[in-house]
Design a protein around this motif. Structure first.
Motif, PDB file in Angstrom:
ATOM      1  N   GLU A 133      15.893 -16.155  -4.043  1.00 16.20           N
ATOM      2  CA  GLU A 133      15.386 -17.388  -3.456  1.00 16.20           C
ATOM      3  C   GLU A 133      15.454 -18.444  -4.401  1.00 16.20           C
ATOM      4  OE1 GLU A 133      13.928 -14.627  -2.250  1.00 16.20           O
ATOM      5  OE2 GLU A 133      15.178 -14.571  -0.211  1.00 16.20           O
ATOM      6  N   THR A 134      15.209 -17.782  -5.661  1.00 14.64           N
ATOM      7  CA  THR A 134      15.206 -19.007  -6.801  1.00 14.64           C
ATOM      8  C   THR A 134      16.599 -19.440  -7.067  1.00 14.64           C
ATOM      9  OG1 THR A 134      13.664 -17.234  -8.009  1.00 14.64           O
ATOM     10  CG2 THR A 134      14.459 -18.921  -9.490  1.00 14.64           C
ATOM     11  N   ILE A 135      17.668 -18.616  -6.991  1.00 23.02           N
ATOM     12  CA  ILE A 135      18.860 -19.440  -7.028  1.00 23.02           C
ATOM     13  C   ILE A 135      19.577 -18.794  -5.776  1.00 23.02           C
ATOM     14  CG2 ILE A 135      21.082 -20.096  -8.207  1.00 23.02           C
ATOM     15  CD1 ILE A 135      19.606 -19.771 -10.846  1.00 23.02           C
ATOM     16  N   ALA A 136      19.667 -19.390  -4.825  1.00 23.73           N
ATOM     17  CA  ALA A 136      20.022 -18.963  -3.513  1.00 23.73           C
ATOM     18  C   ALA A 136      21.496 -19.230  -3.273  1.00 23.73           C
ATOM     19  CB  ALA A 136      19.162 -19.392  -2.278  1.00 23.73           C
ATOM     20  N   THR A 137      22.119 -18.099  -2.973  1.00 22.87           N
ATOM     21  CA  THR A 137      23.655 -18.171  -3.000  1.00 22.87           C
ATOM     22  C   THR A 137      24.067 -16.907  -2.011  1.00 22.87           C
ATOM     23  OG1 THR A 137      25.662 -17.750  -3.740  1.00 22.87           O
ATOM     24  CG2 THR A 137      24.033 -16.815  -4.884  1.00 22.87           C
ATOM     25  N   LYS A 138      25.023 -17.031  -1.064  1.00 23.19           N
ATOM     26  CA  LYS A 138      25.403 -16.178  -0.140  1.00 23.19           C
ATOM     27  C   LYS A 138      26.338 -15.152  -0.998  1.00 23.19           C
ATOM     28  CE  LYS A 138      29.198 -18.891   1.722  1.00 23.19           C
ATOM     29  NZ  LYS A 138      29.520 -19.602   3.014  1.00 23.19           N
ATOM     30  N   PHE A 139      26.572 -15.201  -2.151  1.00 24.23           N
ATOM     31  CA  PHE A 139      27.644 -14.406  -2.691  1.00 24.23           C
ATOM     32  C   PHE A 139      27.189 -13.385  -3.623  1.00 24.23           C
ATOM     33  CE2 PHE A 139      30.253 -18.101  -1.845  1.00 24.23           C
ATOM     34  CZ  PHE A 139      31.254 -17.580  -1.044  1.00 24.23           C
ATOM     35  N   CYS A 140      25.872 -13.704  -4.088  1.00 29.82           N
ATOM     36  CA  CYS A 140      24.914 -12.584  -4.876  1.00 29.82           C
ATOM     37  C   CYS A 140      24.766 -11.314  -4.336  1.00 29.82           C
ATOM     38  CB  CYS A 140      24.057 -13.235  -5.442  1.00 29.82           C
ATOM     39  SG  CYS A 140      22.891 -12.114  -6.575  1.00 29.82           S
ATOM     40  N   ASP A 141      25.720 -10.391  -4.393  1.00 29.96           N
ATOM     41  CA  ASP A 141      25.477  -9.129  -3.486  1.00 29.96           C
ATOM     42  C   ASP A 141      24.812  -8.181  -4.228  1.00 29.96           C
ATOM     43  OD1 ASP A 141      27.440  -9.412  -1.239  1.00 29.96           O
ATOM     44  OD2 ASP A 141      28.573 -10.171  -2.697  1.00 29.96           O
ATOM     45  N   VAL A 142      24.731  -8.319  -5.502  1.00 26.69           N
ATOM     46  CA  VAL A 142      23.881  -7.530  -6.417  1.00 26.69           C
ATOM     47  C   VAL A 142      23.248  -8.443  -7.451  1.00 26.69           C
ATOM     48  CG1 VAL A 142      23.889  -5.396  -8.139  1.00 26.69           C
ATOM     49  CG2 VAL A 142      25.701  -5.539  -6.152  1.00 26.69           C
ATOM     50  N   LEU A 143      21.802  -8.031  -7.561  1.00 25.28           N
ATOM     51  CA  LEU A 143      21.070  -8.762  -8.243  1.00 25.28           C
ATOM     52  C   LEU A 143      20.358  -8.008  -9.505  1.00 25.28           C
ATOM     53  CD1 LEU A 143      19.648 -11.307  -9.504  1.00 25.28           C
ATOM     54  CD2 LEU A 143      17.962 -11.001  -7.647  1.00 25.28           C
ATOM     55  N   ILE A 144      20.580  -8.026 -10.599  1.00 26.94           N
ATOM     56  CA  ILE A 144      20.036  -7.131 -11.477  1.00 26.94           C
ATOM     57  C   ILE A 144      19.034  -7.970 -12.577  1.00 26.94           C
ATOM     58  CG2 ILE A 144      20.257  -5.560 -13.622  1.00 26.94           C
ATOM     59  CD1 ILE A 144      22.968  -4.699 -12.381  1.00 26.94           C
ATOM     60  N   VAL A 145      17.879  -7.823 -12.484  1.00 25.17           N
ATOM     61  CA  VAL A 145      16.912  -8.609 -13.182  1.00 25.17           C
ATOM     62  C   VAL A 145      16.359  -8.028 -14.406  1.00 25.17           C
ATOM     63  CG1 VAL A 145      14.716 -10.154 -13.325  1.00 25.17           C
ATOM     64  CG2 VAL A 145      16.186  -9.836 -11.057  1.00 25.17           C
ATOM     65  N   LEU A 146      16.473  -8.500 -15.713  1.00 35.19           N
ATOM     66  CA  LEU A 146      16.106  -7.691 -16.992  1.00 35.19           C
ATOM     67  C   LEU A 146      14.531  -8.615 -17.257  1.00 35.19           C
ATOM     68  CD1 LEU A 146      19.564  -7.581 -18.661  1.00 35.19           C
ATOM     69  CD2 LEU A 146      18.255  -5.881 -16.907  1.00 35.19           C
ATOM     70  N   GLU A 147      13.739  -7.863 -17.247  1.00 37.16           N
ATOM     71  CA  GLU A 147      12.270  -8.298 -17.625  1.00 37.16           C
ATOM     72  C   GLU A 147      11.716  -7.708 -18.976  1.00 37.16           C
ATOM     73  OE1 GLU A 147      10.031  -7.251 -14.205  1.00 37.16           O
ATOM     74  OE2 GLU A 147      10.726  -9.278 -13.182  1.00 37.16           O
ATOM     75  N   HIS A 148      11.222  -8.455 -19.784  1.00 34.18           N
ATOM     76  CA  HIS A 148      10.720  -7.793 -20.973  1.00 34.18           C
ATOM     77  C   HIS A 148       9.258  -7.171 -20.634  1.00 34.18           C
ATOM     78  CE1 HIS A 148      13.072  -9.257 -24.408  1.00 34.18           C
ATOM     79  NE2 HIS A 148      13.469 -10.171 -23.630  1.00 34.18           N
ATOM     80  N   VAL A 149       9.073  -6.068 -21.056  1.00 33.37           N
ATOM     81  CA  VAL A 149       7.887  -5.478 -20.942  1.00 33.37           C
ATOM     82  C   VAL A 149       7.237  -5.082 -22.485  1.00 33.37           C
ATOM     83  CG1 VAL A 149       8.323  -4.402 -18.687  1.00 33.37           C
ATOM     84  CG2 VAL A 149       9.103  -3.148 -20.827  1.00 33.37           C
ATOM     85  N   GLY A 150       7.903  -5.770 -23.457  1.00 33.67           N
ATOM     86  CA  GLY A 150       7.514  -5.315 -24.708  1.00 33.67           C
ATOM     87  C   GLY A 150       8.555  -5.975 -25.746  1.00 33.67           C
ATOM     88  N   ASP A 151       8.313  -5.443 -26.772  1.00 33.82           N
ATOM     89  CA  ASP A 151       9.202  -6.127 -28.004  1.00 33.82           C
ATOM     90  C   ASP A 151      10.553  -5.353 -28.014  1.00 33.82           C
ATOM     91  OD1 ASP A 151       7.447  -8.087 -28.855  1.00 33.82           O
ATOM     92  OD2 ASP A 151       6.829  -6.464 -30.211  1.00 33.82           O
ATOM     93  N   LYS A 152      10.683  -4.229 -27.513  1.00 29.77           N
ATOM     94  CA  LYS A 152      11.655  -3.428 -27.519  1.00 29.77           C
ATOM     95  C   LYS A 152      12.065  -2.668 -26.274  1.00 29.77           C
ATOM     96  CE  LYS A 152      10.816  -2.100 -32.369  1.00 29.77           C
ATOM     97  NZ  LYS A 152      10.875  -1.055 -33.367  1.00 29.77           N
ATOM     98  N   MET A 153      11.410  -2.999 -25.250  1.00 31.06           N
ATOM     99  CA  MET A 153      11.785  -2.451 -23.884  1.00 31.06           C
ATOM    100  C   MET A 153      12.097  -3.355 -22.868  1.00 31.06           C
ATOM    101  SD  MET A 153      11.645   0.882 -24.335  1.00 31.06           S
ATOM    102  CE  MET A 153      11.499   1.428 -22.660  1.00 31.06           C
ATOM    103  N   VAL A 154      12.934  -3.143 -22.050  1.00 31.71           N
ATOM    104  CA  VAL A 154      13.344  -4.084 -20.888  1.00 31.71           C
ATOM    105  C   VAL A 154      13.173  -3.277 -19.533  1.00 31.71           C
ATOM    106  CG1 VAL A 154      15.186  -5.205 -19.806  1.00 31.71           C
ATOM    107  CG2 VAL A 154      14.717  -5.478 -22.383  1.00 31.71           C
TER     108      VAL A 154
END
Length: 1305
Positions: free
Chosen positions: A1200-1221
C-alpha cells in the motif's frame, strides 16, 4: 355528541311519573333515567335537590325490598337502586356531605356491600361507598367506624390485628346501627367465619381482583362528583390519599412511619433486607397494587392520554394532591423504595417504578418537591440513586431461579440509567455537585462488590453490565466532566474487579481499555485510531439506545389503559400489560461518543488510562489471559503513534507474568523489539524480553519462533545459540509427533540460522524427506540452495538432487532447485551440468523440462563442457530448434566466430529502405538453420540471422606493409659470398653457388628527374619477354596517353575478398530468391526478442519516507544502496552503444543491465531515472517485480505504500545491522522461486548476486504461472521458420553465381 333536549311537556310528564310514589319502581327508574339523559348537569342537580324525598324513596324501595345476595332478578332491581343512589351521591354531594339521610344511605350501603352479595353488586356498592365516604370526609363527618369499613371493603385484605376483613365487614352489615357496631368493635377482634374450602391461592386471587378495582375507583370516582366548588375535588383527593396511607399502606408496610423516607428532613431510611415472602402472600399482593397505584399517580405528568380523558384527569388530580403533602410525598418515595424489594414475580411494577425514578434522576422531569424549592437537587438525586441501587440488596436475587430474566432486566434498566446520567446528560438542567458523583460511584461499587463475586445466574448476567457502568462512569466523571472525585473510588473499583468471578467482566474491561486508549492517543498524538465508519457506528448506536430508553421512560403510564368497568377479572401481578424489555444491556461506547476531539485535559486522561489499565491483574487472576491480550493490543496501538514510553511501561508488566501465560505476551514483546530503531526500549527491558524468548525456546514453545525470526541481527545473535540448541529437537519432535507436522515457523527460523549450524545440510535433508507440506519443502530447498552457493559445496548438489527427485513434490522442487543453484557454474559448471542432466531426465512436463534445458544450454555456451554431446543429444531428441541454435550458432562453430554475451544484440549500420522491398545489391543465402544476407555496397556487411538472434560482420581488407625478410636475405647473401667450393656442386643452395637473386629481372631505378613510368618494365630481362610471349592474354596498347583514362570497371578489393570467402563457405548453391516484402519479414524477425527479458523496479526508501511522492523524489541515495545497485549488473546508458534490452527507458537514461545466454535484465532504479515523480512512476509502476531498499525504520514498507496492480512480487530489503540484510518476500499469488525466501538473513557481500538471481527466477515463475506463456525464442522460432525461411526459394546454379559474383567480374 350532546343529548337531544326533550320538549317541556315530555320533561314534565317524566317528572310526574318519576315522583308518583304509587307507580312501580321499574317505571319510576326508567323515567328518572330519561330525565337525567335529557337535562344538563345543573338541571340534574336542581331536579334531585327539589325531589330528594322521591328520589330516596325510590332507592329505599329498590334496595330494601329485594334480596341482592342470590336471586338474579332481585339483583337487577338492586342495581337499578344503586344506580339511583349513585346519581344522588354524585349530583348532590353538598347535600350528602351535610348529613342528609346519612343513616338511611348508610343502611342502604350496608345491604349493598354485604360480603355474600353478587360480585357485580358488591363492586358497585364499593364504588358508591367511596363517593359517600369522600362527601362526608370533605365536611369532616367521616367517623372512625366508617374508616373501619373503608379499611375492610376488600376481602382477605391483610390486617395487622389478624382479623379477617370479610368478617369485620359482615359484622358491620349485620349491625343495627353505629352504636351497636362500635360496641362490637370494643369487644375485641371479630371471630373469623371464612370458609375453609377456599385455598390461599383463591383468597389471593380474590383480593387481587378487588384491590385492583378499589384503587381504580378511588381515583376515578372523585372526578365524577359534581361539586359546586371545584376545590372540593382536591380536598377529596387529599382525603382519599390520607386514608389509603393510614388504613391500607400502614397495614401492609409496618415501618412506614418509623423507617419511612423523609426527603424533606434528609432521612432515607435504614437498609433492612427482611425475609423473602411468598408471591401468594396477601401482604405481597397488597403491596404490589398499592405501589402500582401510587406510582401511576406520581408518573401522571409524562403519561400520554391514550386512555379515557377522565382517567388521565383523575391521575393529574391525585398527583397534585399527593405532592401537596410532605407526608404523602414521603410515603410515595417510601413505597418506591419498597418496590425494589418486591418479589421478582412483581417485576412489572418494579420496572415502572424504575422508569419514574430514572426520569427524575436524569432530570427529564423535575420532581414537584424539587421544583418548589423544598428539597435540593443534590439531596433528591442522592435519594433517587440510592432507591434505585437498593434493588441489588433485594433478598429475592439470591433465589431468583426461573425469574432471573426479570431480575436481569430490572438490573439492566437501573445500570443503564446510571450510565446515561453520567455519559449522556452532560448538560443537566440542574447541575449536580461533586459530592453526588462520589456518592453515586461509592454506591455502585458497593452493589457491584456484593453481586459480582457470587457464582449464581443473576451475577453471571449482570457482572459485565456492572463493569461497564463502573469503569466508563468513573472515566467520564474524571476525564470528560473533569470532576475531582475521591481517589478511594478507584480503589473500590479495583477491589470489585479483583473479586469478580466472571470472565465477562474482564472482557468488558478490555473493551473500555480500547476506548480509553483511543481517547488518550487522540489527546497526546492527535490521531484517532478508530476508523471514521467505526466512530460513526458507535455514535449512531448510542443515539438510538438513548432515544429508545427515554421513550421507554416516557411511555410507562401510556401502557396503563383504562379497564372496562364490566371486566370481571383484574390485572394480575404477572400481567401481560406490564412493560417488557429485552434482557440486553444498552452497552454503548460512551467514552468514544463523549470524546470527539483533543480539547480535553491530557493529564486527566493519562491518569485515568493508567488507573483503568491497572484494574485487571495479568498475573494470577483467572482472566489474566484477557488482560494480557488487551495489554498487547494496547501496546500495538501506542507503538503505532510513537508513544513508546507508555508502551514500554506496559511491556514491563508482561515480562513478569507466569511462564504458563508467557506465550500470549510474545506478539506484544516482539513489537517492542521491532521498534528499536525508532526509539529503543530501556536495556533492562530488552534483556528481559530476550530472556523470556530464551525461556520459551527452552520449553519448546512454538509461538515464540515467529518473534525470534523478526529480531535484529544483534538480538538474534544473542538468542541464536540457545535457539539452535533446541530447534533441531523441536523439528525432530514435530516429525515424531502424532500428526507428524513440522511447524513452518520453526523450519523458517532454522533456515535463517542454518549458516551458523555445522550440520544444517543433513538436518534439512532429513526434514525434506519427511515433510508433507509443499510450503515447507520449498523453504528447505531454497535454504539448501543458499547453503550450497554460500559454501560452494559442489559435492552436495548431487546428494540433494537424489533426495529431491524421490520427494512427493519432486516435479515442483526440481526446477526450483536447479534455478536457485545457477550461480554455482562459476565454481564447477561440470557438476552443475551433471545435476541438470539428471533433472532433465526426470521431468515429464515439457515446460519445466525446457527450463532445465535452457540452463544446460547456457552452461554449454558460457563454459566448455565435456558433456556437450549428451546435452546436444537430449536437445535434438526434444526437437528444440531454439536450443540447437543456442548450442551451434552461439557456440562459435557456425558460420563464423561467435560474439561475446554483451554483443549478442548487434545491429546493422546500413540504413533500411523505407519501401520494404529487397535491395538489389543484397544477396540472401538459405543455410536452413540460418539466413545469411550479404550487402554488396561499399561497406560489405554480412548478416547472419538464426532462431537465436542476429549477428553482423563488416568485411574489410587488412592493410599491412610488407616487411622485408631481413634474416633470410642476409643468410642468402652470406652464402653467396662464400662462392663455389669443391665437392659441393650437388648440394644446391648450400653448396658453392652464385647469388640466386642475380637471375631475377631487376627494375632499373629511375634517374633523377624521371619516374617509373618512363622506364620499360621489360628492359634488361629476357624472362619478362618470354612471359609476355607465353601469356594468353591479348596484348594491350601501351602508351603515355592511357595513364589519364578511367578504366571501365575497377573491382572492389572487399568484394574480391568476399568472392574468396563465399566460395570457401559454400554459399553459391544456397543463394535464394525472395519476394518483394521479404525485407519487412526480416524486420519483423529482427524485432522479435531473441532472449528472455526482464525489467525490475529497484526503489530506494529513505528515512522517514512513507508516501510515493517523497520516495520517488529521491535522486541520491546512501552509499550502501549505490554499491548494491552497482553489483546488480554493469551500468549502461540507453542509446548508441547499448544494443541490448532497454526496458522502455528513454535515451540517455542510465541503468544497471545484466545479460547471460538466456536472459536480459534491466533494473529501473528510482534514483537513476530521469524526470519527475509521475514520469518515474510510469516505468516503476508497470514492473512485475519490485525490489525495495528501505532505510525507514519507523514504518514497514508494504504494497500500500506505493500501490500498483502490476507488482506481483515484492522483495523488501531491511537493514538489521551494518553487514546484514533481512529479506521480506510478498507475492500477490502463490509463486515458488528462490533462492531468497521470506525472512532470510543475507550478508551484504552476497546480496546483489542473490537478489539478481531471485528476481529473474521470480519474474520467470510469474510468467510460467500463465498457461499460455512460452519462452520468447519459441515465438522467434515460429517467425523464423514460417515467415522468413519459408519464403526463400532456391536459384539455379548459374543464376546463383551471377547473382553472387557478377559485380566482381
Amino acid at each position: 355528541m350532546f343529548a337531544r333536549k326533550g320538549k317541556s311537556s315530555d320533561v314534565q310528564a317524566s317528572i310526574s311519573r318519576f315522583t308518583d310514589l304509587n307507580r312501580d319502581c321499574v317505571s319510576r327508574v326508567k323515567h328518572l333515567k330519561i330525565l337525567l339523559d335529557t337535562l344538563t348537569t345543573n338541571e340534574k342537580r336542581q331536579l334531585l335537590d327539589e325531589h330528594s324525598f322521591e328520589t330516596f324513596h325510590l332507592v329505599d324501595e329498590l334496595l330494601l325490598v329485594n334480596d341482592v345476595s342470590s336471586q338474579i332478578d332481585s339483583a337487577i332491581e338492586a342495581e337499578s337502586g344503586l344506580w339511583t343512589l349513585e346519581q344522588v351521591l354524585c349530583l348532590a354531594p353538598e347535600l350528602v356531605g351535610s348529613g342528609w339521610q346519612r343513616h338511611a344511605i348508610e343502611s342502604l350501603l350496608k345491604k349493598a356491600v354485604y360480603p355474600k352479595n353478587l360480585m357485580a353488586v358488591r363492586k358497585i356498592a364499593i364504588r358508591l361507598f367511596l363517593v359517600f365516604y369522600q362527601c362526608l370526609g370533605v365536611y369532616g363527618k367521616a367517623t372512625p367506624d366508617l374508616d373501619r369499613v373503608f379499611q375492610c371493603l376488600l376481602p382477605f385484605f391483610p390486617l395487622r390485628s389478624g382479623e379477617n376483613a370479610e368478617d369485620v365487614l359482615n359484622e358491620y352489615c349485620q349491625s343495627s346501627g353505629t352504636g351497636d357496631w362500635c360496641e362490637r368493635l370494643r369487644n375485641g377482634p371479630i371471630k373469623s367465619t371464612a370458609s375453609p374450602s377456599q385455598t390461599s391461592k383463591e383468597r389471593a386471587q380474590m383480593l387481587q381482583v378487588y384491590l385492583d378495582k378499589f384503587l381504580e375507583y378511588c381515583t376515578r370516582e372523585t372526578v365524577r362528583i359534581e361539586w359546586n366548588d371545584e376545590g372540593k375535588r382536591q380536598e377529596c383527593a387529599r382525603f382519599i390519599i390520607d386514608k389509603v396511607i393510614k388504613l391500607y399502606m400502614g397495614e401492609c408496610f409496618a415501618e412506614l412511619e418509623s423507617n419511612g423516607v423523609d426527603v424533606f428532613g434528609g432521612w432515607e431510611g435504614a437498609d433492612e433486607t427482611g425475609e423473602p415472602l411468598d408471591t401468594a402472600d396477601p401482604v405481597v399482593i397488597a403491596r404490589y397494587w398499592l405501589i402500582r397505584w401510587i406510582n401511576n399517580i406520581a408518573s401522571a405528568t409524562h403519561t400520554a392520554p391514550n386512555g379515557p380523558q377522565t382517567a388521565h384527569a383523575s391521575l393529574l388530580l391525585y398527583r397534585n394532591a399527593l405532592f401537596s403533602s410532605q407526608k404523602a410525598t414521603n410515603v410515595a418515595l417510601t413505597l418506591m423504595r419498597e418496590a425494589m424489594k418486591l418479589p421478582l414475580a412483581c417485576s412489572n411494577v418494579t420496572h415502572k417504578v424504575v422508569n419514574v425514578l430514572s426520569a427524575w434522576l436524569l432530570q427529564f422531569e423535575i420532581p414537584p418537591f424539587v421544583a418548589s424549592g423544598e428539597v435540593s437537587i443534590e439531596r433528591c438525586s442522592l435519594l433517587l440513586a440510592n432507591i434505585l441501587l437498593s434493588f441489588f440488596h433485594s433478598p429475592y436475587l439470591s433465589q431468583c431461579r426461573e425469574r432471573h430474566s426479570s431480575a436481569v432486566s430490572i438490573a439492566f434498566a437501573i445500570l443503564t440509567s446510571c450510565k446515561q446520567l453520567v455519559a449522556h446528560r452532560i448538560q443537566l438542567p440542574k447541575p449536580l455537585p461533586q459530592k453526588f458523583w462520589s456518592e453515586l460511584m461509592t454506591g455502585l461499587c458497593a452493589c457491584a462488590s456484593k453481586i459480582c463475586h457470587q457464582s449464581d445466574v443473576f451475577s453471571q448476567h449482570v457482572s459485565a453490565a456492572f463493569t461497564s457502568t463502573l469503569i466508563s462512569n468513573v472515566v467520564i466523571i474524571k476525564a470528560v466532566r473533569r470532576i475531582v472525585i475521591d481517589e478511594e473510588v478507584w480503589d473500590e473499583v479495583h477491589e470489585v474487579m479483583k473479586k469478580g468471578a466472571w470472565t465477562s467482566m474482564a472482557e468488558q474491561w478490555a473493551a473500555i481499555v480500547n476506548s480509553v486508549t483511543r481517547a488518550l492517543i487522540l489527546h497526546l498524538a492527535h490521531v484517532d485510531i478508530f476508523s471514521r465508519e467505526e466512530a460513526l457506528r458507535k455514535a449512531t448506536e448510542s443515539s438510538q439506545n438513548s432515544v429508545a430508553r427515554r421513550q421507554a421512560i416516557e411511555s410507562v403510564a401510556a401502557m396503563e389503559e383504562a379497564r372496562k368497568e364490566s371486566s370481571e377479572g383484574g390485572d394480575s401481578i404477572s400481567s401481560s400489560n406490564a412493560i417488557t424489555e429485552d434482557n440486553v444491556f444498552h452497552d454503548t461506547d460512551d467514552i468514544t461518543n463523549a470524546v470527539t476531539s483533543w480539547s480535553g485535559d491530557k493529564l486527566a486522561w493519562l491518569q485515568a488510562w493508567r488507573r483503568v489499565i491497572s484494574l485487571v491483574d495479568p498475573y494470577t487472576n483467572a482472566s489474566a489471559h484477557i488482560a494480557i491480550d488487551c495489554t498487547s493490543q494496547t501496546i500495538k496501538n501506542l507503538l503505532s503513534v510513537n508513544l513508546h514510553p507508555l508502551a514500554h511501561w506496559l511491556a514491563c508488566r508482561l515480562v513478569t507474568v507466569p511462564p504458563i501465560l508467557l506465550p500470549r505476551c510474545v506478539p506484544a514483546l516482539s513489537a517492542i523489539l521491532n521498534e528499536t530503531w525508532v526509539r529503543r526500549p530501556p536495556p533492562l527491558l530488552s534483556a528481559n524480553i530476550l530472556l523470556c524468548f530464551i525461556r520459551l525456546m527452552q520449553s519448546k514453545e512454538q509461538l515464540v519462533v515467529p518473534a525470534i525470526c523478526g529480531l535484529s541481527a544483534h538480538e538474534l545473535s544473542i538468542v541464536a545459540p540457545r535457539a539452535l540448541e533446541h530447534l533441531p529437537k523441536m523439528l525432530s519432535n514435530s516429525k515424531n509427533s502424532k500428526d507428524g507436522k513440522v511447524s513452518a515457523n520453526s523450519l523458517k527460523l532454522f533456515s535463517m540460522l542454518a549458516s551458523s549450524y555445522p550440520g544444517a545440510e543433513q538436518v534439512l535433508l532429513d526434514q525434506l524427506v519427511n515433510t508433507e507440506a509443499s510450503e515447507n519443502a520449498v523453504v528447505i530447498v531454497n535454504t539448501l540452495a543458499m547453503l550450497i552457493v554460500q559454501r560452494a559445496q559442489i559435492d552436495l548438489v548431487i546428494t540433494a538432487m537424489k533426495v529431491i527427485e524421490t520427494h512427493q513434490f519432486a516435479m515442483r522442487l526440481i526446477p526450483l532447485f536447479c534455478s536457485s543453484i545457477a550461480s554455482l557454474a562459476q565454481f564447477s559448471s561440470t557438476t552443475l551440468l551433471q545435476a541438470l542432466l539428471r533433472a532433465a531426465s526426470l521431468l515429464r512436463d515439457e515446460r519445466t523440462r525446457t527450463e532445465v534445458e535452457w540452463q544446460m544450454t547456457k552452461l554449454c555456451v558460457q563454459w566448455p563442457q565435456p558433456q556437450l554431446p549428451l546435452v546436444v543429444r537430449g536437445i535434438l531428441a526434444d526437437r528444440h530448434m531454439v536450443l540447437q541454435g543456442e548450442l551451434v550458432s552461439l557456440g562459435g562453430q557456425y558460420p563464423m566466430r561467435g560474439f561475446e554475451v554483451s554483443s549478442w544484440n548487434s545491429i546493422e549500420s546500413t540504413p533500411k529502405t523505407s519501401s520494404g522491398a529487397p535491395d538489389e545489391k543484397t544477396v540472401y543465402v538459405n543455410r536452413n538453420s540460418a539466413i545469411v544476407s550479404i550487402s554488396r555496397k561499399e561497406s560489405c556487411e554480412v548478416t547472419c540471422r538464426t532462431v537465436v538472434g542476429r549477428h553482423v560482420w563488416e568485411l574489410d581488407t587488412h592493410d599491412e606493409k610488407k616487411k622485408t625478410a631481413v634474416n633470410v636475405t642476409n643468410w642468402l647473401r652470406k652464402e653467396a659470398l662464400k662462392g663455389k667450393r669443391p665437392g659441393r656442386e650437388s648440394q644446391g643452395i648450400l653448396g658453392a653457388m652464385d647469388d640466386p637473386f642475380d637471375e631475377l629481372p631487376e627494375v632499373r631505378a629511375p634517374s633523377a628527374g624521371s619516374s617509373y613510368s618512363d622506364a620499360s618494365p621489360i628492359e634488361g630481362s629476357a624472362q619478362f619477354a618470354s612471359m609476355i610471349e607465353t601469356s594468353r592474354r591479348q596484348p594491350q596498347p601501351i602508351g603515355s596517353h592511357l595513364q589519364h583514362e578511367v578504366p571501365a570497371f575497377t573491382p572492389n578489393s572487399k568484394l574480391l575478398e568476399w568472392r574468396s570467402l563465399s566460395a570457401s563457405l559454400g554459399f553459391v548453391p544456397a543463394v535464394s530468391s525472395v519476394h518483394s516484402n521479404f525485407q519487412r519479414d526480416l524486420k519483423h524477425l529482427d524485432q522479435t526478442s531473441s532472449r528472455e527479458v526482464h525489467k525490475v523496479a529497484v526503489i530506494y526508501v529513505g528515512e522517514g519516507q512513507e508516501d510515493r511522492s517523497s520516495i520517488l523524489s529521491n535522486v541520491v541515495a546512501s552509499p550502501q544502496f549505490d554499491e548494491f545497485t552497482s553489483e546488480l549488473g554493469w551500468e549502461i546508458k540507453i542509446g548508441r552503444g547499448h544494443d541490448g534490452y532497454s526496458g522502455g527507458l528513454p535515451v540517455e537514461t542510465r541503468a544497471p543491465y545484466y545479460a547471460d545466454a538466456e536472459s536480459e535484465v534491466i533494473f529501473h532504479v528510482s534514483t537513476m531515472l530521469n524526470g519527475d515523480v509521475q514520469q518515474k512512476w510510469k516505468h516503476i509502476g508497470n514492473d512485475e517485480v519490485h525490489v525495495v531498499w528501505t532505510e525507514n525504520n519507523r514504518k514497514t514498507y508494504t504494497r500500500e505504500t506505493i500501490a500498483t496492480k502490476f507488482c506481483d512480487v515484492l522483495i523488501v530489503l531491511e537493514h538489521v545491522g551494518d553487514k546484514m540484510v533481512r529479506v521480506r518476500v510478498d507475492t500477490a499469488s502463490a509463486l515458488e522461486f528462490g533462492p531468497l525466501f521470506d525472512g532470510a538473513l543475507i550478508s551484504m557481500s552476497e546480496l546483489a548476486q542473490l537478489v539478481r538471481l531471485t528476481v529473474i527466477n521470480a519474474s520467470r515463475a510469474y510468467r510460467l504461472a500463465r498457461v499460455e506463456h512460452s519462452r520468447p525464442l519459441r515465438h522467434r522460432e515460429e517467425v523464423f521458420c514460417k515467415e522468413a525461411l519459408a519464403h526463400m526459394r532456391p536459384m539455379a546454379l548459374a543464376q546463383s553465381i551471377s547473382h553472387l559474383y557478377v559485380p566482381t567480374i
